[in-house]
Design an enzyme around this catalytic site. Sequence first.
Site, PDB file in Angstrom:
ATOM      1  N   HIS A  98      -3.009  23.680  -7.021  1.00 17.67           N
ATOM      2  CA  HIS A  98      -2.650  25.028  -6.606  1.00 17.67           C
ATOM      3  C   HIS A  98      -1.315  25.375  -7.253  1.00 17.67           C
ATOM      4  O   HIS A  98      -0.344  24.627  -7.118  1.00 17.67           O
ATOM      5  CB  HIS A  98      -2.561  25.106  -5.084  1.00 17.67           C
ATOM      6  CG  HIS A  98      -3.880  24.874  -4.405  1.00 17.67           C
ATOM      7  ND1 HIS A  98      -4.025  24.873  -3.034  1.00 17.67           N
ATOM      8  CD2 HIS A  98      -5.122  24.644  -4.917  1.00 17.67           C
ATOM      9  CE1 HIS A  98      -5.302  24.657  -2.724  1.00 17.67           C
ATOM     10  NE2 HIS A  98      -5.982  24.507  -3.861  1.00 17.67           N
ATOM     11  N   TRP A 138      -5.833  33.357  -5.320  1.00 17.89           N
ATOM     12  CA  TRP A 138      -5.635  33.588  -3.879  1.00 17.89           C
ATOM     13  C   TRP A 138      -5.053  34.982  -3.697  1.00 17.89           C
ATOM     14  O   TRP A 138      -4.038  35.288  -4.295  1.00 17.89           O
ATOM     15  CB  TRP A 138      -4.687  32.548  -3.289  1.00 17.89           C
ATOM     16  CG  TRP A 138      -4.589  32.701  -1.795  1.00 17.89           C
ATOM     17  CD1 TRP A 138      -3.804  33.579  -1.099  1.00 17.89           C
ATOM     18  CD2 TRP A 138      -5.345  31.987  -0.816  1.00 17.89           C
ATOM     19  NE1 TRP A 138      -4.022  33.473   0.245  1.00 17.89           N
ATOM     20  CE2 TRP A 138      -4.970  32.496   0.446  1.00 17.89           C
ATOM     21  CE3 TRP A 138      -6.324  30.997  -0.888  1.00 17.89           C
ATOM     22  CZ2 TRP A 138      -5.518  32.027   1.641  1.00 17.89           C
ATOM     23  CZ3 TRP A 138      -6.859  30.516   0.304  1.00 17.89           C
ATOM     24  CH2 TRP A 138      -6.459  31.024   1.554  1.00 17.89           C
ATOM     25  N   TYR A 167       1.800  27.711  -7.623  1.00 19.26           N
ATOM     26  CA  TYR A 167       2.683  28.745  -7.107  1.00 19.26           C
ATOM     27  C   TYR A 167       4.068  28.548  -7.726  1.00 19.26           C
ATOM     28  O   TYR A 167       4.197  28.421  -8.935  1.00 19.26           O
ATOM     29  CB  TYR A 167       2.674  28.737  -5.576  1.00 19.26           C
ATOM     30  CG  TYR A 167       1.345  29.163  -4.988  1.00 19.26           C
ATOM     31  CD1 TYR A 167       0.999  30.514  -4.934  1.00 19.26           C
ATOM     32  CD2 TYR A 167       0.423  28.235  -4.518  1.00 19.26           C
ATOM     33  CE1 TYR A 167      -0.230  30.924  -4.418  1.00 19.26           C
ATOM     34  CE2 TYR A 167      -0.802  28.637  -3.997  1.00 19.26           C
ATOM     35  CZ  TYR A 167      -1.124  29.988  -3.947  1.00 19.26           C
ATOM     36  OH  TYR A 167      -2.339  30.388  -3.447  1.00 19.26           O
ATOM     37  N   GLU A 194      -6.096  27.493  -6.566  1.00 18.66           N
ATOM     38  CA  GLU A 194      -5.385  28.644  -6.015  1.00 18.66           C
ATOM     39  C   GLU A 194      -4.218  28.967  -6.934  1.00 18.66           C
ATOM     40  O   GLU A 194      -3.619  28.073  -7.536  1.00 18.66           O
ATOM     41  CB  GLU A 194      -4.805  28.350  -4.623  1.00 18.66           C
ATOM     42  CG  GLU A 194      -5.789  28.221  -3.505  1.00 18.66           C
ATOM     43  CD  GLU A 194      -5.074  28.064  -2.155  1.00 18.66           C
ATOM     44  OE1 GLU A 194      -3.870  28.414  -2.066  1.00 18.66           O
ATOM     45  OE2 GLU A 194      -5.708  27.590  -1.209  1.00 18.66           O
ATOM     46  N   ARG A 201     -14.300  30.757  -3.542  1.00 21.97           N
ATOM     47  CA  ARG A 201     -13.882  29.630  -2.701  1.00 21.97           C
ATOM     48  C   ARG A 201     -13.751  30.152  -1.282  1.00 21.97           C
ATOM     49  O   ARG A 201     -12.946  31.051  -1.013  1.00 21.97           O
ATOM     50  CB  ARG A 201     -12.574  29.038  -3.205  1.00 21.97           C
ATOM     51  CG  ARG A 201     -12.078  27.802  -2.435  1.00 21.97           C
ATOM     52  CD  ARG A 201     -10.897  27.191  -3.161  1.00 21.97           C
ATOM     53  NE  ARG A 201     -10.340  26.009  -2.503  1.00 21.97           N
ATOM     54  CZ  ARG A 201      -9.218  26.008  -1.781  1.00 21.97           C
ATOM     55  NH1 ARG A 201      -8.535  27.140  -1.609  1.00 21.97           N
ATOM     56  NH2 ARG A 201      -8.775  24.897  -1.226  1.00 21.97           N
ATOM     57  N   ASN A 237      -8.504  21.458   2.312  1.00 26.60           N
ATOM     58  CA  ASN A 237      -7.450  22.221   1.649  1.00 26.60           C
ATOM     59  C   ASN A 237      -6.094  21.524   1.765  1.00 26.60           C
ATOM     60  O   ASN A 237      -5.706  21.091   2.852  1.00 26.60           O
ATOM     61  CB  ASN A 237      -7.358  23.620   2.274  1.00 26.60           C
ATOM     62  CG  ASN A 237      -6.355  24.495   1.572  1.00 26.60           C
ATOM     63  OD1 ASN A 237      -6.549  24.885   0.428  1.00 26.60           O
ATOM     64  ND2 ASN A 237      -5.247  24.802   2.251  1.00 26.60           N
ATOM     65  N   GLU A 238      -5.406  21.387   0.640  1.00 30.87           N
ATOM     66  CA  GLU A 238      -4.014  20.898   0.588  1.00 30.87           C
ATOM     67  C   GLU A 238      -3.771  19.794   1.627  1.00 30.87           C
ATOM     68  O   GLU A 238      -2.988  19.954   2.552  1.00 30.87           O
ATOM     69  CB  GLU A 238      -3.055  22.064   0.793  1.00 30.87           C
ATOM     70  CG  GLU A 238      -3.225  23.128  -0.275  1.00 30.87           C
ATOM     71  CD  GLU A 238      -2.395  24.390  -0.053  1.00 30.87           C
ATOM     72  OE1 GLU A 238      -1.651  24.444   0.950  1.00 30.87           O
ATOM     73  OE2 GLU A 238      -2.475  25.304  -0.881  1.00 30.87           O
TER      74      GLU A 238
END
Length: 546
Positions: free
Chosen positions: A231, A289, A233, A260, A87, A164-165
Amino acid sequence: MSRMKLATAAGALLALAASVSTAAPAANAVDVAADAEPGFHVRDGRLLDANGNDFVFRGVNHAHTWYTTRTRQALADLKALGANSVRVVLSTGDRWTKNGTADVADVVAQCRTNKLVCVLEAHDTTGYGEQAGAVPLAKAVDYWTEVQNALKGQEKYVVLNIGNEPHGNTGYAAWTADTKSAVTRLRAAGFRHSIMVDAPNWGQDHTATMRNNAPEVFAADPLRNTVFSVHMYGVYDTAAEVRDYLQSFVSRRLPLVVGEFGHDHSDGNPDEDAILATARTLNLGYLGWSWSGNGGGVEYLDMATDFDAARLTPWGQRLFNGPDGIKQTSREASIFGGSPGGDTTAPTAPGKPVVSAVTSDGARLDWAAATDDTGVTTYDVVRVNGTSETPVSSVATTGTTLTGLAPATAHSYGVYARDAAGNRSPRSAAVTFTTADVPATGTCAVDYRLEDWGSGFNAHVTVRNTGARAVEDWQLDFAFPGEQTLTSAWNAKAVQQGKQVRVTHEQWTRTIPAGGTVSFGLSATSAGGSANPTAFALNGQLCNRT
């Protein structure tokens, strides 16, 4: 990189975000085969390459826009380490130096040289509505249109990640409309690539906005060729949260990738082992990531020290060489003559499932293993409804336990096998069994109160434990009486399959004390009016109504 990503020429700076658990999805989506597409396309919830073969991302993110001189070597190193995709961070020119048409064309060419599927993303949208300088998805569409000469004709090799985001934790309710508009504009401009769309809330979707509205976004794509990206996290710090989110897309046949994730983060400690293991079990892609060059206090997310493949960090070692990691699970895309050795032979069909341990709401299924020349990796369990099927789960073993089924009802299930190259077997013979009658009333009572406005409603639910012992790790099962579709939940997690609804506790509501209560709420749309469910079962025991 997370729910909040500030980037500089030296790298990306991660920042604070919430840690609220996701809510439940709405009803199943129906997708459309796109075998006539010139490149990657979605069919039956899976991403297929131009040869019609299943493709599962096993790659990483690389910050090209800040490290353009590092890209050529980085892509070669990633391929040597076993990645099948990358990516690539690009800039529209709104926040960082623009990556123009010639630069984008060179990135694509380098991806192809290294036989890596290239996911291109515009980074300037990161945290729009909350992060200063961030731009809306509409600006990303303008950028892709500007550099289209580097992209059209590359549909076999490129997946287009619009932005992105694209929303932070402010204004995220606009995600659905903004994403639909961006997808339809790209299609109108002639883009036929698979389009990847990131979740809001800095990519982590802790408000379940993407989760709940994904079917609507998918349906808005006239090519039905959209892939969703979450993503993971700090929000995803338990295996249960990871599996709940990923399974919610698989069960609705909506294509999903973990775009990610990391092994640590400023907003919490993501469960990277669960992310990797669950992605393997469900046959979903992931892109870690990031390769190298992180700054601003998150250098620990580098996989290689100073872009040196010979100096992998602990995170790099884990992702590339650990269990369920890239080296163990990556398969090259068949468009490059890919893996393993261009394998196109499907496994044999698994044995007809054998039923045991039948209860009022579930049963155990076991089946004889399929055979394959390269080995079976996954078994896909489906509910059989006449000539149609509904995906239920994907498991790595030759058995699974079904739960949440309607009592005293006939149910039919079959099983497919997949090999490491993504080839799928014929379906096993289906087995039909009937669940037991609803059990006797237990020591519980449910108060279910509607706040109805015609086209939808909120339900305020209180569950009372009338027994002498606390109830731990509870689940409440019931069925909507009409055409109601769950859209969200609070103070609990909820999923819907057909009319059946299962509600489970949050961490802070996992215990119902003896004589005590827990309360939660649901929101749903309704066609033809609303009514209360007729029966509730707490951990398999029928409850009284109050």
